[in-house]
Write an enzyme that holds these catalytic residues in place. Structure first.
Site, PDB file in Angstrom:
ATOM      1  N   ARG A  72       1.196 -18.778  27.594  1.00 33.95           N
ATOM      2  CA  ARG A  72      -0.236 -19.922  26.676  1.00 33.95           C
ATOM      3  C   ARG A  72      -1.098 -20.532  27.740  1.00 33.95           C
ATOM      4  O   ARG A  72      -1.200 -21.089  28.611  1.00 33.95           O
ATOM      5  CB  ARG A  72       0.851 -21.250  26.266  1.00 33.95           C
ATOM      6  CG  ARG A  72      -0.084 -21.739  25.370  1.00 33.95           C
ATOM      7  CD  ARG A  72       0.687 -23.012  24.514  1.00 33.95           C
ATOM      8  NE  ARG A  72       1.361 -23.832  25.621  1.00 33.95           N
ATOM      9  CZ  ARG A  72       1.866 -24.904  25.786  1.00 33.95           C
ATOM     10  NH1 ARG A  72       3.278 -24.808  25.330  1.00 33.95           N
ATOM     11  NH2 ARG A  72       2.282 -25.756  26.946  1.00 33.95           N
ATOM     12  N   HIS A  88      -0.310 -27.263  24.823  1.00 36.76           N
ATOM     13  CA  HIS A  88       0.303 -26.926  22.986  1.00 36.76           C
ATOM     14  C   HIS A  88      -0.281 -26.593  22.564  1.00 36.76           C
ATOM     15  O   HIS A  88      -0.331 -25.819  20.920  1.00 36.76           O
ATOM     16  CB  HIS A  88       1.711 -27.794  23.574  1.00 36.76           C
ATOM     17  CG  HIS A  88       2.657 -26.847  22.028  1.00 36.76           C
ATOM     18  ND1 HIS A  88       3.115 -26.172  22.308  1.00 36.76           N
ATOM     19  CD2 HIS A  88       2.739 -28.092  21.069  1.00 36.76           C
ATOM     20  CE1 HIS A  88       4.055 -26.170  20.823  1.00 36.76           C
ATOM     21  NE2 HIS A  88       3.437 -27.991  20.457  1.00 36.76           N
ATOM     22  N   TYR A 141       3.466 -30.646  33.392  1.00 35.10           N
ATOM     23  CA  TYR A 141       4.279 -30.015  33.765  1.00 35.10           C
ATOM     24  C   TYR A 141       4.256 -28.741  33.712  1.00 35.10           C
ATOM     25  O   TYR A 141       5.377 -27.488  33.941  1.00 35.10           O
ATOM     26  CB  TYR A 141       5.578 -29.620  32.309  1.00 35.10           C
ATOM     27  CG  TYR A 141       4.715 -28.639  30.958  1.00 35.10           C
ATOM     28  CD1 TYR A 141       4.794 -28.056  30.400  1.00 35.10           C
ATOM     29  CD2 TYR A 141       4.400 -30.202  30.121  1.00 35.10           C
ATOM     30  CE1 TYR A 141       3.603 -27.994  30.085  1.00 35.10           C
ATOM     31  CE2 TYR A 141       3.239 -29.922  28.838  1.00 35.10           C
ATOM     32  CZ  TYR A 141       3.184 -28.097  28.479  1.00 35.10           C
ATOM     33  OH  TYR A 141       2.454 -28.031  27.710  1.00 35.10           O
TER      34      TYR A 141
END
Length: 381
Positions: free
Chosen positions: A271, A275, A284
């Site tokens: 990805r 998100h 993160y």
């Protein structure tokens, strides 16, 4: 007739519980993700299919970029981008026959568009206008599913029902790696294998369930290995290799259509974007990790293969980009128009026969709308 009365249903001396029902070896995935591009297998790939995949990848990348921009302009409430995962999205749509069904998750808007859903209608849910902005039956695309993995049992149910009716239909259900941690995933896999339902599960392993990395979700060797525990084949494929994803999914769909039962396909991808537009991925994961995956970009891999074999030139590349820009311009223009919404649509398509309570709510809302339209003199006191 009870189970006990059925022929061969009851055996006084059943086999030992430890005896495997099937040989697990044929169900195991390969040790490494299957690839086509950049290997000898690429020479056998259909050149027309490769060019079609390339055109759809370029359109998909531009579609993702435009939809992301629309969130910043306030035209979309949220958009979960599939940038970097376009090979999975496009292959899933192109591998199906018209009669088959696609069951997407919330991140699979591009798959729905590649399947033929109008780009604006595909974004209606994310705009907050309707639960589903398109007719699922017209396109054989189930509603985009926001709750994790709940679309998987639905896919199994449809596939099983189709087989019972004698319909030659396959369901392809898409889910992310995070969805494999849900109970719905287990239930769907178990039912599909027991019923030998004609369904294909495509897990897009993009590395993260929002901010939770795969290593904190499962200790399995791969997500494809989970298939063995249910009694179905597991396939591991490079999710950025569009030709490989299409080939593996085509094999799985043909296997299901021939009565071979379900297959779990894990596509290893990444990805690139956050998100959603509401997420800060820098909290993160490191920028270096993202850049490393850009070198394995699905468009770059396919473009390199096509140009190297003389199947694509600069004119072809430019034509694909111009087509993608046309798509983006149309999407932008239509999304910048305020939709005409009818509040009474809240009560449409809820039940075939509206319940008494629903009719009461409809009457109440209509009265409030009439009073508001009448102004202060007509207000309810």
């Amino acid at each position: 007739m009870t189970v006990m009365e059925q022929r061969d249903a009851y055996r006084p001396t059943p086999p030992p519980a430890w005896q495997p029902r099937t040989d697990p070896a044929p169900l195991l995935p390969d040790a490494r993700p299957y690839r086509v591009l950049g290997t000898e297998a690429a020479a056998k790939a259909d050149s027309e299919l490769l060019r079609r995949l390339y055109a759809q990848l370029v359109r998909g990348r531009r579609y993702n970029a435009q939809a992301t921009a629309l969130t910043k302009q306030g035209r979309l409430a949220v958009y979960p981008s599939s940038t970097g995962q376009e090979a999975c999205q496009v292959a899933a749509a192109l591998v199906l026959e018209e009669r088959d069904w696609l069951f997407p998750s919330y991140r699979d808007t591009l798959a729905a568009v590649a399947r033929g859903v109008d780009p604006v209608q595909a974004l209606t849910l994310l705009r907050g206008d309707w639960h589903t902005g398109y007719d699922p039956y017209a396109h054989r695309v189930a509603p985009l599913c926001t709750p994790l993995a709940t679309q998987l049992p639905h896919a199994v149910g449809l596939a099983h029902a189709a087989r019972l009716k004698g319909d030659d239909v396959v369901a392809l259900a898409m889910v992310g790696d995070g969805g494999t941690s849900e109970g719905d995933f287990h239930e769907a896999m178990n039912f599909a294998a027991v019923w030998q339902a004609p369904v294909v599960f495509l897990v897009q392993n993009n590395g993260f369930a929002i901010s939770v990395p795969l290593a904190k979700q499962t200790a399995a060797p791969s997500l494809a290995h989970k298939a063995v525990g249910y009694g179905m084949p597991g396939r591991l494929v490079d999710g950025n290799d569009a030709a490989a994803v299409h080939e593996v999914l085509a094999d799985a769909v043909a296997h299901a259509r021939a009565g071979g039962g379900p297959t779990l396909v894990e596509a290893v991808t990444y990805r690139i974007d956050a998100h959603t537009n509401a997420d800060d991925a820098t909290r993160y994961r490191a920028d270096g990790e993202v850049e490393a995956w850009r070198d394995h970009d699905p468009i770059l891999l396919l473009e390199r293969e096509l140009t190297g074999r003389g199947l694509l030139d600069e004119d072809g590349i430019q034509a694909a980009r111009e087509d993608a820009e046309t798509l983006a311009a149309d999407l932008r223009a239509r999304m910048n128009q305020d939709p005409a919404l009818d509040p009474m649509d809240l009560f449409a398509h809820v039940y075939a026969q509206p319940t008494t309570q629903l009719l009461e709510q409809e009457t109440q809302l209509q009265a409030e709308l009439d009073a508001e339209a009448a102004g202060p003199e007509g207000a309810v006191r």
